[in-house]
Write a protein that holds these residues in place. Structure first.
Motif, PDB file in Angstrom:
ATOM      1  N   UNK B  61       0.907  -1.186   0.012  1.00  0.00           N
ATOM      2  CA  UNK B  61       0.003  -0.049  -0.126  1.00  0.00           C
ATOM      3  C   UNK B  61       1.025   1.152   0.086  1.00  0.00           C
ATOM      4  N   UNK B  62       1.524   1.164   0.981  1.00  0.00           N
ATOM      5  CA  UNK B  62       2.855   2.237   1.236  1.00  0.00           C
ATOM      6  C   UNK B  62       3.401   2.711  -0.284  1.00  0.00           C
ATOM      7  N   UNK B  63       3.511   1.704  -0.871  1.00  0.00           N
ATOM      8  CA  UNK B  63       4.340   1.625  -2.095  1.00  0.00           C
ATOM      9  C   UNK B  63       3.597   2.335  -3.300  1.00  0.00           C
ATOM     10  N   UNK B  64       2.335   2.205  -3.602  1.00  0.00           N
ATOM     11  CA  UNK B  64       1.542   2.516  -4.679  1.00  0.00           C
ATOM     12  C   UNK B  64       2.200   3.905  -5.020  1.00  0.00           C
ATOM     13  N   UNK B  65       2.061   4.942  -3.874  1.00  0.00           N
ATOM     14  CA  UNK B  65       2.607   6.131  -4.074  1.00  0.00           C
ATOM     15  C   UNK B  65       3.820   6.154  -4.827  1.00  0.00           C
ATOM     16  N   UNK B  66       4.718   5.235  -4.423  1.00  0.00           N
ATOM     17  CA  UNK B  66       6.314   5.583  -5.019  1.00  0.00           C
ATOM     18  C   UNK B  66       6.255   5.101  -6.303  1.00  0.00           C
ATOM     19  N   UNK B  67       5.865   3.756  -6.549  1.00  0.00           N
ATOM     20  CA  UNK B  67       5.856   3.276  -7.786  1.00  0.00           C
ATOM     21  C   UNK B  67       4.864   2.408  -8.199  1.00  0.00           C
ATOM     22  N   UNK B  68       4.107   3.110  -9.249  1.00  0.00           N
ATOM     23  CA  UNK B  68       2.850   2.561  -9.659  1.00  0.00           C
ATOM     24  C   UNK B  68       3.149   1.092 -10.357  1.00  0.00           C
ATOM     25  N   UNK B  69       2.003   0.297 -10.420  1.00  0.00           N
ATOM     26  CA  UNK B  69       2.198  -0.910 -10.918  1.00  0.00           C
ATOM     27  C   UNK B  69       2.060  -0.976 -12.498  1.00  0.00           C
ATOM     28  N   UNK B  70       3.115  -1.294 -12.835  1.00  0.00           N
ATOM     29  CA  UNK B  70       3.079  -1.203 -14.665  1.00  0.00           C
ATOM     30  C   UNK B  70       3.289  -2.513 -15.177  1.00  0.00           C
ATOM     31  N   UNK B  71       2.566  -2.752 -16.408  1.00  0.00           N
ATOM     32  CA  UNK B  71       2.370  -3.847 -17.184  1.00  0.00           C
ATOM     33  C   UNK B  71       3.267  -3.375 -18.344  1.00  0.00           C
ATOM     34  N   UNK B  72       4.197  -4.138 -18.683  1.00  0.00           N
ATOM     35  CA  UNK B  72       5.154  -3.953 -20.222  1.00  0.00           C
ATOM     36  C   UNK B  72       4.523  -4.984 -21.091  1.00  0.00           C
ATOM     37  N   UNK B  73       4.172  -4.573 -22.467  1.00  0.00           N
ATOM     38  CA  UNK B  73       3.816  -5.405 -23.352  1.00  0.00           C
ATOM     39  C   UNK B  73       4.329  -5.088 -24.838  1.00  0.00           C
ATOM     40  N   UNK B  74       4.812  -6.179 -25.616  1.00  0.00           N
ATOM     41  CA  UNK B  74       5.217  -5.876 -26.818  1.00  0.00           C
ATOM     42  C   UNK B  74       4.738  -6.707 -27.826  1.00  0.00           C
ATOM     43  N   UNK B  75       4.128  -5.946 -28.828  1.00  0.00           N
ATOM     44  CA  UNK B  75       3.393  -6.786 -29.988  1.00  0.00           C
ATOM     45  C   UNK B  75       4.154  -6.076 -31.245  1.00  0.00           C
ATOM     46  N   UNK B  76       5.465  -5.947 -31.109  1.00  0.00           N
ATOM     47  CA  UNK B  76       6.281  -5.385 -32.236  1.00  0.00           C
ATOM     48  C   UNK B  76       6.524  -3.732 -31.673  1.00  0.00           C
ATOM     49  N   UNK B  77       5.587  -3.185 -31.173  1.00  0.00           N
ATOM     50  CA  UNK B  77       5.765  -1.939 -30.642  1.00  0.00           C
ATOM     51  C   UNK B  77       5.724  -2.071 -29.106  1.00  0.00           C
ATOM     52  N   UNK B  78       5.610  -1.079 -28.603  1.00  0.00           N
ATOM     53  CA  UNK B  78       5.788  -1.027 -27.068  1.00  0.00           C
ATOM     54  C   UNK B  78       4.510  -0.494 -26.218  1.00  0.00           C
ATOM     55  N   UNK B  79       4.030  -1.009 -25.097  1.00  0.00           N
ATOM     56  CA  UNK B  79       2.777  -0.869 -24.317  1.00  0.00           C
ATOM     57  C   UNK B  79       3.304  -0.905 -22.905  1.00  0.00           C
ATOM     58  N   UNK B  80       3.190   0.207 -22.515  1.00  0.00           N
ATOM     59  CA  UNK B  80       3.383   0.255 -20.838  1.00  0.00           C
ATOM     60  C   UNK B  80       2.140   0.928 -20.495  1.00  0.00           C
ATOM     61  N   UNK B  81       1.696   0.099 -19.142  1.00  0.00           N
ATOM     62  CA  UNK B  81       0.295   0.695 -18.674  1.00  0.00           C
ATOM     63  C   UNK B  81       0.418   0.411 -17.083  1.00  0.00           C
ATOM     64  N   UNK B  82      -0.048   1.407 -16.439  1.00  0.00           N
ATOM     65  CA  UNK B  82      -0.214   1.150 -15.039  1.00  0.00           C
ATOM     66  C   UNK B  82      -1.578   0.112 -14.916  1.00  0.00           C
ATOM     67  N   UNK B  83      -1.466  -0.698 -13.721  1.00  0.00           N
ATOM     68  CA  UNK B  83      -2.744  -1.670 -13.721  1.00  0.00           C
ATOM     69  C   UNK B  83      -4.122  -0.915 -13.494  1.00  0.00           C
ATOM     70  N   UNK B  84      -4.187   0.169 -12.850  1.00  0.00           N
ATOM     71  CA  UNK B  84      -5.234   0.761 -12.816  1.00  0.00           C
ATOM     72  C   UNK B  84      -5.912   1.582 -13.972  1.00  0.00           C
ATOM     73  N   UNK B  85      -5.135   1.543 -15.008  1.00  0.00           N
ATOM     74  CA  UNK B  85      -5.308   1.923 -16.284  1.00  0.00           C
ATOM     75  C   UNK B  85      -5.331   3.533 -16.094  1.00  0.00           C
TER      76      UNK B  85
END
Lengths: 440, 440, 440
Positions: B61-85
């Motif tokens: 919990x304390x952490x969310x402030x620090x570093x958002x939860x991100x997902x990284x994806x590639x289907x050729x390009x790049x897609x990075x998103x936080x889990x809360x969208x």
């Protein structure tokens, strides 16, 4: 306290993208030990379970070499960095969409819309000590390279920069267009050197900054010219006696000595703080036989909670060949800003400039600002014109990265403000311009 | 030491794979409870294991402030998103390499090769409600800004867009070049407004879409012109009575009212659905004294499994000053497509346009298509020419992101189709053109 | 130790985010079975836990579908790849900042500074078999598309390329500007075809490479020309009898047959291995009525620890229409390099070219190099000029991605070396040029 130690460790580890399930496995180990102790598991069962996990560890150790531990973050753009901070890469950009409506007086200015800035910016760090930045702006259909430099950080806080970047001159020039209080910089900005290719030194202490460098021409100055390039030497110092969170006082001074290229010609001109029109009322035309140009700038800024004042005075002395008198031009601006929603302009004492404003309330931040600026390009035989402009600005910061801006400008030109003869002088239009801005 | 590592690792489970990991922990909790109940674990052992895990939860919990939860994806390009969208960043692009062979009739068209599109595109989301897109095309050595807009999603499904984007007009224009059935859009596309800077509103419901906006000029229209810019107001509605997976029926209608800039001139022209040649057979030349231009478009498309039909009719009415008759131009196209390998064209009812085709078999997908298009730019004193073109297209989708295209075109021009006098009329060439395309 | 294992596993999950998560579940399953067997858990408890986990498995599968397991890496730039290697995306760039000082002889060359290269490069892999690359250079204010191709890897080690890339000709041309020993390529490079749009085949074996292709014009060659494009067919083979780590011997040969476009004109010219000046001493001017052009190149390179030698000879035969004699031009260069700090030039036998030099010591690597190059564009009625140049180069590799370069050049031009009449011949300037370079 050990708990707080844990937090610290955890946060760092997380930022390292550390193991997902290995953590689970850690607890898992301890459970297995307990189950072994209390005889629930046989030594054999225990070993097999442990063994399987060890294979795991072995396999993964092989990977250790090739893959550093990286953190990935996005606040619109992208930020990737290794946990030791030795390497990082960031990609972002900015987008500014403008429209302008001119209540024309004498001349036709041309209402319209414009992509003011469409910029992509890459920056990063290599081997801890080497940073780089590369920004390209695509508005206006060509590719306009902005910051493009390599920076050596090994002497921190002293830094050495090589490449194209802004010469250290003028608080408003050095403050990013993302954070400007008004849509365009004030008239005296016509005298600021801006970006050129060169080498620069910078350092900072508690509340002070100093920067200087030697510069050639910018990457697209008269590329076809075979004559030697012009060059300049520029320096700036700033000091902030107060530099608290919401309270700051800034003073700055800068000097620049500039030698034009072999054509020995310079031209000083500027639009009326509105970019969609191409009319540059103030325009000296080509000043010939110029041996050198000296610039001096004085800055002051005061931030008191939601209120702030900022002002600059810039003077230029043009030294011409024998038999011709020298020329002196100058300009100044003063503005006040009030963040109606209680935020405070973000002064950065270590950089000697202003940064991002972050709204407090979910409804965003509102800023009301008033600026008067003046520039006099008339002297001796040069009639570049003189203008005074009053601007009322209203900014709505929807969030820390998005804002809407509205400027209303009253322009007061003298008879010489005729864009070097291209338009009629004494033109006093009113300008309403709007901007939608996002940066990532 | 090693313990604090465990904690750290545990959190990042939550950070990266919230779904799996927390589930995993949940099972772990429940197992511990069971083991406690049946006396396998002592309360003490249980607590210690539980305890460790709890610290975890707190920490994350304390952490969310620090570093958002991100997902990284590639289907050729790049897609990075936080889990809360709330935040995301994507980077991609497209590359199209063309070659054309002209079986010339009267005029010289010039066989050759071309990078048709070399585009980089960044897009992202900020604070859940603010999306942006910035695409730049580098084919042709200049930097051609394409989509460059900010979008407000806070009123979803209603959206507000500010910036440069395609005016909502014409199904084929709005369908991305990545997904077009033929290498070039049909002749009537010469009448579609395309991309301009403006503000637009859009909304959608079950099977319908509606979009409208007010637009100025595109970022590179006569930049030097000091006269007021031209502007236009455009709207489009679509409805899809059927909209199943492999079965859809689409109807659309659009209107646009356009006022030229102060020059009051417009010019309508188009290449013969082939981009390597610069000959624009159909060309009205400068039509002067234009007060305004009205456009109307009708669309229909039908998808039935691997088969589909698509057609549009576009009409333009040019209103000229006193003493001159008004002008009327129009064009239409109709095409059929058959996906030989059984895929179905991907109609997107929520967008009112077509999307990506994903091959079923590893061998890829094959598509055979036939199009007839016609455009008539002759009216009254304006002899822009009339043409009818028949195209046979064969597409091989190697995978969802890569395809090879071949088009054979029979051109039938009338006597006025002389590129405003630059070439001979009545020219009826045959065109063979090939494309290799990848998008990422 | 278990701690070190944890580390290992932690890193593994950095690489395969979800990987160990599933592994952890596997162990968890087996533990449950054991606990069931030894009666610690009831069948009911077991089932419930299994059930829950299965849902979980399903969930995590679904998750993988949308978010494959990706590794993120940065060494300045960005590298993202899925663990199965089927998909990847990389973004990087290079920045070169030059300055030149000309000890002028007869003509004015123009001291100055320049952004020599400001390049962004995207590359990636799709579905294992399809690779792409897109590089754009922004130096010089336009957007200059460099590599822009799609590559099919399904026949590995044979590859098929479509798009814009360097024709396989000349060791120095094919070696990236990031890794060149001197700041500019040698004079004979004026005869190398460079980048064009086409289709190419390549393959390799132990120590040999072979590549060939058919090419049109580059993306910005006379875009307005309506005549048929020129084209060329080019092939290159290399063989390395020795190819150990610090010891290599390379031989290469290449041929190119080229047909100019319908203007039947060609022009051969080059700067004096210095890019800031625009004077191209060697310049044939327009050679007209050219039916075709044949090129031949021979390469050799020898690496022996810190020492290396490299040389090339290039000849061009211009075949002109009836009644005109054919023309023959040729040039060669030879250089030696000594890595004072003991590194060895990085020969890549599988590519038949040189790669990155990685400094051994923290202080970086120092390289001293000497080159003589010669080009003769005089033949028959064409007086393009002849020049011989001697260059001393000193390179300081601060790290594997950053270097400083200094070149001192003695130019010896003949009387015809007058830039097709634009400058005086027999000009023998001295050139000092410096570069700061970073790539990411």
């Amino acid at each position: 306290m050990s708990a707080s130690k844990h937090w610290g460790m955890m946060i760092s580890t997380v930022v390292l993208f550390a193991a997902t399930a290995t953590a689970g496995e850690a607890e898992f180990y301890r459970l297995l030990e307990m189950l072994l102790q209390n005889g629930t598991l046989t030594q054999q069962q225990y070993d097999s379970l442990r063994g399987a996990l060890d294979d795991d560890g072995v396999a993964s150790e092989a990977l250790e070499a090739e893959a550093p531990r990286v953190a990935v973050d996005t606040a619109g753009g992208l930020e990737v960095s290794t946990d030791d901070g030795a390497f990082s890469f960031g990609l972002g950009g900015r987008l500014m969409i403008d429209s302008a409506f001119y209540r024309e007086d004498t001349n036709d200015l041309g209402d319209g819309t414009e992509l003011r800035r469409t910029r992509l910016e890459a920056e990063g760090m290599l081997f801890s000590d080497y940073a780089y930045e590369l920004g390209v702006d695509f508005a206006g259909s060509d590719a306009d390279v902005k910051d493009a430099f390599i920076e050596y950080l090994g002497l921190w806080p002293a830094t050495i920069r090589v490449g194209q970047f802004k010469e250290p001159f003028s608080l408003e020039e050095l403050t990013s267009s993302k954070y400007m209080t008004f849509m365009e910089r004030a008239l005296p900005n016509a005298l600021a050197p801006g970006r050129h290719i060169g080498i620069g030194l910078g350092s900072r202490g508690s509340g002070w900054t100093a920067a200087g460098g030697v510069f050639g021409e910018s990457f697209d100055d008269d590329v076809s010219d075979e004559g030697d390039e012009g060059w300049g030497i520029t320096g700036r110092v700033t000091y902030a006696p107060w530099r608290e969170d919401r309270r700051a006082l800034h003073f700055g001074a800068a000097l620049s000595h500039r030698v034009p290229d072999e054509t020995k010609e310079i031209e000083l001109d500027t639009r009326p703080e509105s970019h969609i029109t191409d009319v540059r009322y103030l325009n000296t035309g080509r000043i010939t036989d110029v041996s050198h140009l000296d610039l001096a700038g004085l800055e002051a800024a005061w931030v008191e909670g939601p209120f702030s004042l900022q002002g600059e005075y810039v003077a230029a002395a043009v030294d011409r060949g024998a038999g011709q008198s020298n020329l002196a031009f100058d300009g100044w601006y003063l503005y006040g800003s009030w963040l109606l929603t209680g935020e405070s302009r973000n002064y950065k004492p270590k950089a000697g400039k202003f940064g991002r404003i972050r709204p407090i309330a979910p409804g965003g931040a509102w800023e009301l600002a008033l600026r008067y600026s003046s520039l006099d390009l008339n002297d001796d035989d040069v009639a570049g014109g003189r203008a005074g402009q009053m601007t009322v600005g209203l900014n709505w910061y929807l969030n820390a990265h998005t804002r809407l801006m509205a400027n209303y400008i009253r322009v007061d030109n003298d008879a010489n403000a005729d864009d070097d003869g291209d338009v009629a002088g004494d033109d006093d239009p009113r300008i309403i311009q709007l901007r939608a801005q996002i940066d990532f």
